[in-house]
Write a protein that holds these residues in place. Structure first.
Motif, PDB file in Angstrom:
ATOM      1  N   ILE A  47      85.222  34.357  54.860  1.00  9.72           N
ATOM      2  CA  ILE A  47      83.884  34.062  54.817  1.00  9.72           C
ATOM      3  C   ILE A  47      83.654  33.102  56.254  1.00  9.72           C
ATOM      4  O   ILE A  47      84.145  31.994  56.411  1.00  9.72           O
ATOM      5  CB  ILE A  47      83.706  33.104  53.593  1.00  9.72           C
ATOM      6  N   ILE A  48      82.317  33.533  56.623  1.00 13.38           N
ATOM      7  CA  ILE A  48      81.591  32.918  57.598  1.00 13.38           C
ATOM      8  C   ILE A  48      79.944  32.837  57.376  1.00 13.38           C
ATOM      9  O   ILE A  48      79.632  33.972  56.938  1.00 13.38           O
ATOM     10  CB  ILE A  48      82.028  33.308  59.082  1.00 13.38           C
ATOM     11  N   ALA A  49      79.367  31.794  57.662  1.00 14.97           N
ATOM     12  CA  ALA A  49      77.934  31.919  57.414  1.00 14.97           C
ATOM     13  C   ALA A  49      77.193  30.745  58.665  1.00 14.97           C
ATOM     14  O   ALA A  49      78.339  30.173  59.508  1.00 14.97           O
ATOM     15  CB  ALA A  49      77.402  31.227  56.276  1.00 14.97           C
ATOM     16  N   PHE A  50      76.103  30.918  58.758  1.00 12.48           N
ATOM     17  CA  PHE A  50      75.394  30.082  59.870  1.00 12.48           C
ATOM     18  C   PHE A  50      75.951  30.517  61.232  1.00 12.48           C
ATOM     19  O   PHE A  50      76.378  29.663  62.282  1.00 12.48           O
ATOM     20  CB  PHE A  50      75.392  28.780  59.763  1.00 12.48           C
ATOM     21  N   ALA A  51      76.619  31.874  61.495  1.00 12.34           N
ATOM     22  CA  ALA A  51      77.219  32.299  62.537  1.00 12.34           C
ATOM     23  C   ALA A  51      76.359  33.129  63.451  1.00 12.34           C
ATOM     24  O   ALA A  51      75.450  33.586  63.105  1.00 12.34           O
ATOM     25  CB  ALA A  51      78.584  33.180  62.224  1.00 12.34           C
ATOM     26  N   GLN A  52      76.989  33.611  64.731  1.00 14.95           N
ATOM     27  CA  GLN A  52      76.225  34.450  65.580  1.00 14.95           C
ATOM     28  C   GLN A  52      77.435  35.410  65.967  1.00 14.95           C
ATOM     29  O   GLN A  52      77.723  35.172  67.298  1.00 14.95           O
ATOM     30  CB  GLN A  52      75.482  33.611  66.744  1.00 14.95           C
ATOM     31  N   VAL A  53      77.660  36.272  65.312  1.00 14.05           N
ATOM     32  CA  VAL A  53      78.797  37.217  65.612  1.00 14.05           C
ATOM     33  C   VAL A  53      78.246  38.662  66.223  1.00 14.05           C
ATOM     34  O   VAL A  53      77.404  39.336  65.578  1.00 14.05           O
ATOM     35  CB  VAL A  53      79.476  37.511  64.270  1.00 14.05           C
ATOM     36  N   ASN A  54      78.647  39.005  67.189  1.00 14.12           N
ATOM     37  CA  ASN A  54      78.072  40.349  68.001  1.00 14.12           C
ATOM     38  C   ASN A  54      78.835  41.383  67.341  1.00 14.12           C
ATOM     39  O   ASN A  54      80.035  41.637  67.654  1.00 14.12           O
ATOM     40  CB  ASN A  54      78.214  40.203  69.170  1.00 14.12           C
ATOM     41  N   GLY A  55      78.741  41.828  66.170  1.00 17.96           N
ATOM     42  CA  GLY A  55      79.116  42.877  65.435  1.00 17.96           C
ATOM     43  C   GLY A  55      79.095  42.608  64.004  1.00 17.96           C
ATOM     44  O   GLY A  55      78.645  41.614  63.614  1.00 17.96           O
ATOM     45  N   THR A  56      79.814  43.251  63.141  1.00 16.53           N
ATOM     46  CA  THR A  56      79.646  43.344  61.530  1.00 16.53           C
ATOM     47  C   THR A  56      81.159  42.641  61.165  1.00 16.53           C
ATOM     48  O   THR A  56      81.245  42.590  59.821  1.00 16.53           O
ATOM     49  CB  THR A  56      79.387  44.415  61.020  1.00 16.53           C
ATOM     50  N   VAL A  57      82.149  42.674  61.856  1.00 22.73           N
ATOM     51  CA  VAL A  57      83.479  42.101  61.452  1.00 22.73           C
ATOM     52  C   VAL A  57      83.907  40.912  61.952  1.00 22.73           C
ATOM     53  O   VAL A  57      83.174  40.435  63.187  1.00 22.73           O
ATOM     54  CB  VAL A  57      84.637  43.236  61.656  1.00 22.73           C
ATOM     55  N   PHE A  58      84.849  40.267  61.693  1.00 24.03           N
ATOM     56  CA  PHE A  58      85.399  38.935  62.292  1.00 24.03           C
ATOM     57  C   PHE A  58      86.146  39.251  63.619  1.00 24.03           C
ATOM     58  O   PHE A  58      86.799  40.087  63.752  1.00 24.03           O
ATOM     59  CB  PHE A  58      86.395  38.258  61.340  1.00 24.03           C
ATOM     60  N   PRO A  59      85.770  38.409  64.602  1.00 29.20           N
ATOM     61  CA  PRO A  59      86.246  38.535  65.852  1.00 29.20           C
ATOM     62  C   PRO A  59      87.709  38.272  65.798  1.00 29.20           C
ATOM     63  O   PRO A  59      88.186  37.540  64.827  1.00 29.20           O
ATOM     64  CB  PRO A  59      85.549  37.484  66.899  1.00 29.20           C
ATOM     65  N   ALA A  60      88.439  39.169  66.718  1.00 31.50           N
ATOM     66  CA  ALA A  60      89.796  38.942  67.032  1.00 31.50           C
ATOM     67  C   ALA A  60      90.331  37.535  67.186  1.00 31.50           C
ATOM     68  O   ALA A  60      91.532  37.090  66.735  1.00 31.50           O
ATOM     69  CB  ALA A  60      90.633  39.765  67.879  1.00 31.50           C
ATOM     70  N   ASN A  61      89.519  36.586  67.769  1.00 35.41           N
ATOM     71  CA  ASN A  61      89.781  35.250  67.914  1.00 35.41           C
ATOM     72  C   ASN A  61      89.069  34.249  67.137  1.00 35.41           C
ATOM     73  O   ASN A  61      89.224  33.003  67.374  1.00 35.41           O
ATOM     74  CB  ASN A  61      89.451  34.851  69.464  1.00 35.41           C
TER      75      ASN A  61
END
Length: 235
Positions: free
Chosen positions: A171-185
């Motif tokens: 789970i993650i929130a208040f994030a800024q992820v480029n995409g809709t899945v968790f980054p590999a790193n």
């Protein structure tokens, strides 16, 4: 088992997990990502009787949310999921609804601060109701800095003894992820229960190794003493 079969089973395990996300309309980046299998352990009071039911989230109908919501003058992010539970049929067509509210603070990147579950009758559950957060057992779904949260089973307590269990939770929130899945790193904060288990394992392994060394040493000393006695007897 062949490597190909292992890979197939691994893919099936990943595919079986529910996947939800909320995208910020202003930036196009995902602010919330939730992966896991949801089980609802529900307790209904009927007179003096207590009825318990375990229900799985089965079929997602709609996912909504807001990256820029405000509740009680506090900036929050929300995730709303409408779904059919396992055992739902045409006889009881009304969907269930799960709402999660994430907050943030100077000490936390994010934390689940509120949640509700609205249920309807199904062929398996003959009762319905709205379940709200139990402040005394609200769980520890939280992370720091830019980390996500990871837990083998994240538990969210509901008033009346019911719980929401999120298996293999990421789970993650208040994030800024480029995409809709968790980054590999992506880095993760592990939940308290898993962290405590990870500390216990090396302690147990170390204790077992210490006992093994002692047993071997004692066996060596006993063998050496017997060898000396046999040497004296032969003389």
């Amino acid at each position: 088992m062949s490597k190909s079969l292992v890979a197939v089973f691994a893919l099936l395990a990943v595919a079986s997990a529910e996947h939800f996300y909320v995208t910020n309309n202003n930036t196009g980046l995902a602010c919330i990502i939730v992966d896991g299998d949801f089980m609802f352990n529900l307790v209904f009071q009927e007179g003096n009787a207590t009825q318990k039911y375990n229900v799985l989230l089965n079929n997602t109908l709609n996912v909504d949310g807001d990256c820029n919501a405000v509740v009680n003058n506090q900036s929050v992010q929300t995730l709303s999921i409408t779904f059919n539970p396992a055992g739902q049929s045409a006889r009881y067509p009304k969907e269930w609804e799960l709402n999660l509210v994430f907050g943030t603070s100077s000490n936390e990147a994010f934390k689940i601060i509120d949640y509700t579950l609205k249920t309807q009758k199904t062929d398996l559950v003959p009762y319905f109701g709205t379940f709200v957060r139990d402040e005394k057992d609200a769980g520890d779904v939280t992370a720091t800095e830019t980390n996500a949260y990871k837990c083998s089973t994240a538990k969210l307590g509901l008033v009346g003894g019911s719980t929401i269990d999120i298996k293999t939770a990421n789970i993650i929130a208040f994030a800024q992820v480029n995409g809709t899945v968790f980054p590999a790193n992506q880095l993760y904060d592990v939940c308290y229960l898993d962290a405590r288990t990870s500390d216990v394992v090396p302690i147990v392994v170390g204790a077992c190794l210490a006992v093994l060394v002692i047993v071997v040493l004692v066996g060596y000393l006993i063998g050496r003493a017997r060898a000396k006695r046999q040497g004296y007897a032969s003389v």
